[in-house]
Design a protein around this motif. Structure first.
Motif, short mmCIF file in Angstrom:
data_model
loop_
_atom_site.label_atom_id
_atom_site.label_comp_id
_atom_site.label_asym_id
_atom_site.label_seq_id
_atom_site.Cartn_x
_atom_site.Cartn_y
_atom_site.Cartn_z
N PHE A 131 0.84 -1.20 0.00
CA PHE A 131 0.00 0.00 0.00
C PHE A 131 0.88 1.26 0.00
O PHE A 131 0.61 2.21 -0.73
CB PHE A 131 -0.92 0.00 1.23
CG PHE A 131 -1.76 1.25 1.35
CD1 PHE A 131 -2.90 1.40 0.58
CD2 PHE A 131 -1.39 2.29 2.21
CE1 PHE A 131 -3.68 2.56 0.66
CE2 PHE A 131 -2.15 3.45 2.31
CZ PHE A 131 -3.30 3.58 1.53
N GLY A 132 1.92 1.25 0.83
CA GLY A 132 2.83 2.40 0.88
C GLY A 132 3.48 2.65 -0.47
O GLY A 132 3.60 3.80 -0.91
N MET A 133 3.87 1.58 -1.14
CA MET A 133 4.48 1.69 -2.46
C MET A 133 3.50 2.29 -3.47
O MET A 133 3.84 3.21 -4.21
CB MET A 133 4.93 0.31 -2.94
CG MET A 133 5.52 0.29 -4.33
SD MET A 133 5.88 -1.39 -4.91
CE MET A 133 4.23 -1.99 -5.24
N ALA A 134 2.27 1.77 -3.47
CA ALA A 134 1.26 2.27 -4.41
C ALA A 134 0.96 3.75 -4.16
O ALA A 134 0.85 4.55 -5.10
CB ALA A 134 -0.02 1.45 -4.27
N ALA A 135 0.85 4.13 -2.88
CA ALA A 135 0.57 5.53 -2.54
C ALA A 135 1.70 6.44 -3.03
O ALA A 135 1.46 7.51 -3.58
CB ALA A 135 0.38 5.68 -1.03
N ALA A 136 2.95 6.02 -2.84
CA ALA A 136 4.10 6.83 -3.25
C ALA A 136 4.15 6.98 -4.77
O ALA A 136 4.46 8.07 -5.29
CB ALA A 136 5.40 6.23 -2.73
N VAL A 137 3.85 5.91 -5.49
CA VAL A 137 3.81 6.01 -6.97
C VAL A 137 2.77 7.04 -7.39
O VAL A 137 3.03 7.92 -8.22
CB VAL A 137 3.51 4.63 -7.60
CG1 VAL A 137 3.19 4.78 -9.08
CG2 VAL A 137 4.69 3.68 -7.41
N LEU A 138 1.59 6.94 -6.82
CA LEU A 138 0.49 7.83 -7.22
C LEU A 138 0.73 9.28 -6.79
O LEU A 138 0.45 10.21 -7.56
CB LEU A 138 -0.83 7.31 -6.64
CG LEU A 138 -1.28 5.97 -7.23
CD1 LEU A 138 -2.40 5.36 -6.40
CD2 LEU A 138 -1.70 6.13 -8.68
N ILE A 139 1.27 9.47 -5.59
CA ILE A 139 1.52 10.84 -5.13
C ILE A 139 2.64 11.48 -5.97
O ILE A 139 2.56 12.66 -6.32
CB ILE A 139 1.84 10.84 -3.61
CG1 ILE A 139 0.57 10.49 -2.83
CG2 ILE A 139 2.38 12.20 -3.16
CD1 ILE A 139 0.80 10.17 -1.36
N GLY A 140 3.64 10.70 -6.34
CA GLY A 140 4.67 11.21 -7.25
C GLY A 140 4.08 11.56 -8.61
O GLY A 140 4.45 12.58 -9.22
N ASP A 141 3.17 10.73 -9.08
CA ASP A 141 2.50 11.00 -10.36
C ASP A 141 1.66 12.28 -10.29
O ASP A 141 1.62 13.07 -11.25
CB ASP A 141 1.59 9.84 -10.76
CG ASP A 141 2.37 8.61 -11.22
OD1 ASP A 141 3.60 8.72 -11.42
OD2 ASP A 141 1.75 7.54 -11.37
N ILE A 142 0.97 12.48 -9.16
CA ILE A 142 0.19 13.72 -8.99
C ILE A 142 1.12 14.93 -9.10
O ILE A 142 0.81 15.91 -9.78
CB ILE A 142 -0.52 13.74 -7.61
CG1 ILE A 142 -1.61 12.67 -7.52
CG2 ILE A 142 -1.13 15.12 -7.34
CD1 ILE A 142 -2.06 12.38 -6.09
N ALA A 143 2.28 14.84 -8.44
CA ALA A 143 3.23 15.96 -8.47
C ALA A 143 3.67 16.26 -9.90
O ALA A 143 3.74 17.43 -10.31
CB ALA A 143 4.44 15.64 -7.59
N LEU A 144 3.95 15.22 -10.68
CA LEU A 144 4.40 15.41 -12.06
C LEU A 144 3.29 16.03 -12.91
O LEU A 144 3.54 16.96 -13.70
CB LEU A 144 4.85 14.07 -12.64
CG LEU A 144 5.51 14.10 -14.02
CD1 LEU A 144 6.78 14.94 -14.01
CD2 LEU A 144 5.82 12.68 -14.49
N ALA A 145 2.06 15.53 -12.74
CA ALA A 145 0.94 16.07 -13.51
C ALA A 145 0.66 17.53 -13.12
O ALA A 145 0.42 18.38 -13.98
CB ALA A 145 -0.31 15.22 -13.27
N TRP A 146 0.71 17.83 -11.84
CA TRP A 146 0.41 19.18 -11.38
C TRP A 146 1.52 20.18 -11.73
O TRP A 146 1.25 21.38 -11.83
CB TRP A 146 0.13 19.18 -9.88
CG TRP A 146 -1.21 18.59 -9.55
CD1 TRP A 146 -2.12 18.08 -10.43
CD2 TRP A 146 -1.78 18.45 -8.25
NE1 TRP A 146 -3.23 17.62 -9.76
CE2 TRP A 146 -3.06 17.83 -8.42
CE3 TRP A 146 -1.36 18.76 -6.95
CZ2 TRP A 146 -3.90 17.55 -7.35
CZ3 TRP A 146 -2.20 18.47 -5.88
CH2 TRP A 146 -3.45 17.88 -6.07
#
Length: 356
Positions: A131-146
């Protein structure tokens, strides 16, 4: 020419732009789903919780050096645009910590570790680490998109956006190429100096100094000659900056670096320092230490002692000095508007100075 108030308080203005932008996006995220807001909060805490704002600083001075006017109508939009680089940096660091299995960043748990702990505390289904891994991937992706969203909503005219789209596009791809090369090199156990310097050039130099300078100068309509000079300066200083960071990764004080002593050794990073150490006679201790997850202080101390003794540290210091000298020579022959030339010279020295 004296410094403008925007120049003097640049990190504060970058912080303000990021705080406002992230608050706006949190409100829209919460409207989508209340639970998503907690992921946005983690990103905001990460972005606003530290960092020297090096990338926006170089981009701003690239703009100023190419004639950007801090009293002109575009100054605020440029400030917002360069601040978006911090979201690129957040993506890189969040994903890097996950790939390197780093537990601590800036003295706090890394994003994947924090979300794994949240999962365990709540007793949710499935594995906490996953779960921690999945959250970090997605939060990093949010940062890149934003980062993209923040840049393109900054209010820059279409022509200015067109001019800076090339460095922006290339910078993001170079960063990801360098990150992949880093992972691949560790997997292969390639400890050559050539591989280490190639990673430094792509993974750090391009998106830390060279492309931010290019982006800023392009926004101001800088000449090809000026942009070429800034890029050459930025490539050298960016590599020197990474070499200094590599030394800090082994010799730095955790109270200053925010990471445990020997973290780079535990991650198995194949840096120029490691390459020179292996070449000059410290191969045995380095083979033992690299990738040692539970590396202790005595092992770190022995690695440090041998890297100094065989001359690997002196070798990296000499390369930093050579790159900094070359960068400053390039800068002096680049037709920059003042006070940018003086400021960039100062930044080059402060970015690469010995701090351990």
């Amino acid at each position: 020419m004296s410094h403008h108030p925007l120049d003097l308080a640049l990190p504060k203005h970058v912080e303000h732009a990021l705080t406002e932008y992230l608050a706006t996006r949190r409100a829209s995220g919460e409207a989508m789903d209340a639970s998503f807001a907690s992921a946005v909060d983690a990103l905001a805490d990460f972005v606003l919780g530290g960092g020297k704002r090096i990338r926006p600083t170089y981009a701003w001075w690239g703009w100023r050096g190419a004639g950007g006017d801090p009293d002109g109508p575009l100054a605020q939009a440029v400030l917002t645009a360069v601040s978006s680089l911090e979201l690129i940096q957040a993506c890189a660091l969040i994903h890097d910590d996950l790939m390197d299995a780093s537990a601590v960043r800036r003295g706090k748990p890394t994003v994947h570790v924090a979300f794994a702990a949240r999962h365990a505390e709540q007793g949710w289904h499935g594995g906490s680490d996953r779960f921690g891994m999945a959250a970090a991937v997605l939060i990093g992706d949010i940062a890149l998109a934003w980062a993209d969203d923040m840049l393109f909503a900054a209010g820059l005219p279409a022509e200015v956006l067109r001019r800076m789209s090339e460095p922006w596009r290339d910078m993001r791809t170079e960063m990801l190429a360098g990150q992949y090369l880093d992972v691949l090199t560790q997997a292969k156990g390639d400890s050559s100096a050539d591989a280490a310097l190639r990673i430094d050039r792509l993974k750090t130099a391009a998106y830390t100094v060279e492309r931010p300078l290019h982006m800023g100068a392009a926004m101001a309509g800088g000449s090809p000659e000026l942009i070429a000079g800034l890029r050459a300066f930025g490539a050298d200083i960016g590599v020197a900056f990474q070499l200094r960071d590599d030394l800090l990764g082994v010799f730095g004080d955790p109270a200053v670096t925010g990471k445990p002593a020997g973290d780079d050794l535990a991650e198995g990073k194949r840096t120029l320092l490691v390459s020179l150490g292996m070449e000059l006679g410290a191969a045995d201790i380095l083979h033992s230490a690299l990738g040692m997850q539970d590396i202790d202080r005595s092992m770190v101390d022995e690695v440090r002692r041998q890297l100094v003794a065989v001359g690997a540290v002196d070798g990296v210091e000499a390369r930093i000095e050579e790159l900094t000298t070359s960068a400053l020579a390039t800068l002096s022959s680049t037709p920059l508007t003042e006070p940018a030339a003086a400021k960039l010279s100062e930044l080059a020295i402060s970015s690469t100075k010995r701090t351990y």
